[in-house]
Design a protein around this motif. Structure first.
Motif, short mmCIF file in Angstrom:
data_model
loop_
_atom_site.label_atom_id
_atom_site.label_comp_id
_atom_site.label_asym_id
_atom_site.label_seq_id
_atom_site.Cartn_x
_atom_site.Cartn_y
_atom_site.Cartn_z
N PHE A 143 0.83 -1.20 0.00
CA PHE A 143 0.00 0.00 0.00
C PHE A 143 0.86 1.25 0.00
O PHE A 143 2.04 1.21 0.36
N ASP A 153 -4.55 2.11 -1.92
CA ASP A 153 -4.19 0.87 -2.60
C ASP A 153 -3.29 1.13 -3.80
O ASP A 153 -2.56 0.25 -4.22
N ARG A 199 -9.05 -2.88 1.21
CA ARG A 199 -9.01 -2.12 -0.05
C ARG A 199 -10.33 -1.41 -0.31
O ARG A 199 -10.35 -0.29 -0.82
N THR A 203 -11.06 3.04 -0.45
CA THR A 203 -11.71 3.86 -1.48
C THR A 203 -12.46 5.04 -0.87
O THR A 203 -12.76 6.02 -1.56
#
Length: 234
Positions: A143, A153, A199, A203
């Motif tokens: 990451f 990510d 992940r 976002t």
């Protein structure tokens, strides 16, 4: 933080033949089982209650570690059955034992000199990950860590996830929506990795992190375990 989870259910396939008769976290390094290094650091950081996920040779853990009282801890064991549930399924399986507050989770097959008391008791989002410099066996990292501590990510200079983090139970609240297509999600209890959930949370900038610049080893092979043993014995 008063509660912690240690992932110790893996089959240790990369560590064979050492793990044919001993679970990976119970393999000795520097004069004591690998998992004991974690227990000592957790106790030193003020953790009082530790849940240990088990599967492979599960009966050896209570025999070796007991109830945790020798470290001032209370240990509970979350047996996953004969098939390990991976990190996501394992965490989900252990949640009923962990209470409602954020908790530390540690991979049982790593060694790190990080001070657990420096981890945030309350993650800014759903999780706080401890990242380390990329080791030779994982040069591309996992990451990216932004200037404001946001973990992404993609993009930026990538670091490796240490296997140490602080999590809120809410991270797994909608796990089915994220990993419904993953093989093992249909199992009861389900088997899936934690990474897809992290992940998905990234976002929405719901994962923070910090860069640990001290010592860290993924003791996942006999060679790396032997190297770590030599270092720790000085």
């Amino acid at each position: 933080m008063k509660h912690a989870l240690i992932f110790a259910a893996g089959l240790g396939e990369r560590m064979r033949p050492l793990t044919e008769h001993t679970p990976k976290p119970l393999l000795p390094v520097g004069g004591k089982p690998l998992i004991v290094w974690h227990l000592e650091r957790l106790a030193a950081a003020g953790v009082h209650y530790v849940v240990i996920n088990t599967s492979h040779l599960a009966e050896q853990f209570p025999d070796a570690l007991g109830d945790g009282s020798r470290w001032g801890l209370r240990i509970r064991y979350a047996y996953e059955g004969s098939t390990p549930l991976e990190t996501g399924g394992g965490m989900l399986n252990a949640l009923p034992l962990l209470g409602n507050a954020p908790f530390i989770a540690v991979n049982g097959d790593i060694w790190c000199d990080a001070d657990f008391s420096t981890l945030p008791a309350e993650p800014a989002g759903l999780a706080h990950l401890l990242l380390v410099d990329n080791p030779p066996q994982h040069p591309h990292g996992d990451f990216a860590l932004g200037a404001q501590g946001i973990v992404r990510d993609e993009g930026g200079d990538r670091l490796t996830f240490s296997g140490i983090g602080v999590y809120r139970q809410e991270l797994l609240q909608n796990w089915r929506e994220v990993i419904s297509e993953v093989a093992g999600a249909e199992m009861r209890p389900p088997r899936f990795r934690l990474a897809p959930l992290l992940r998905a949370a990234m976002t929405t900038e719901a994962v923070n992190g910090s860069h640990h610049r001290g010592a860290w080893t993924d003791a996942g092979t006999p060679q790396r375990l032997a190297q770590l043993d030599t270092i720790l014995r000085g």
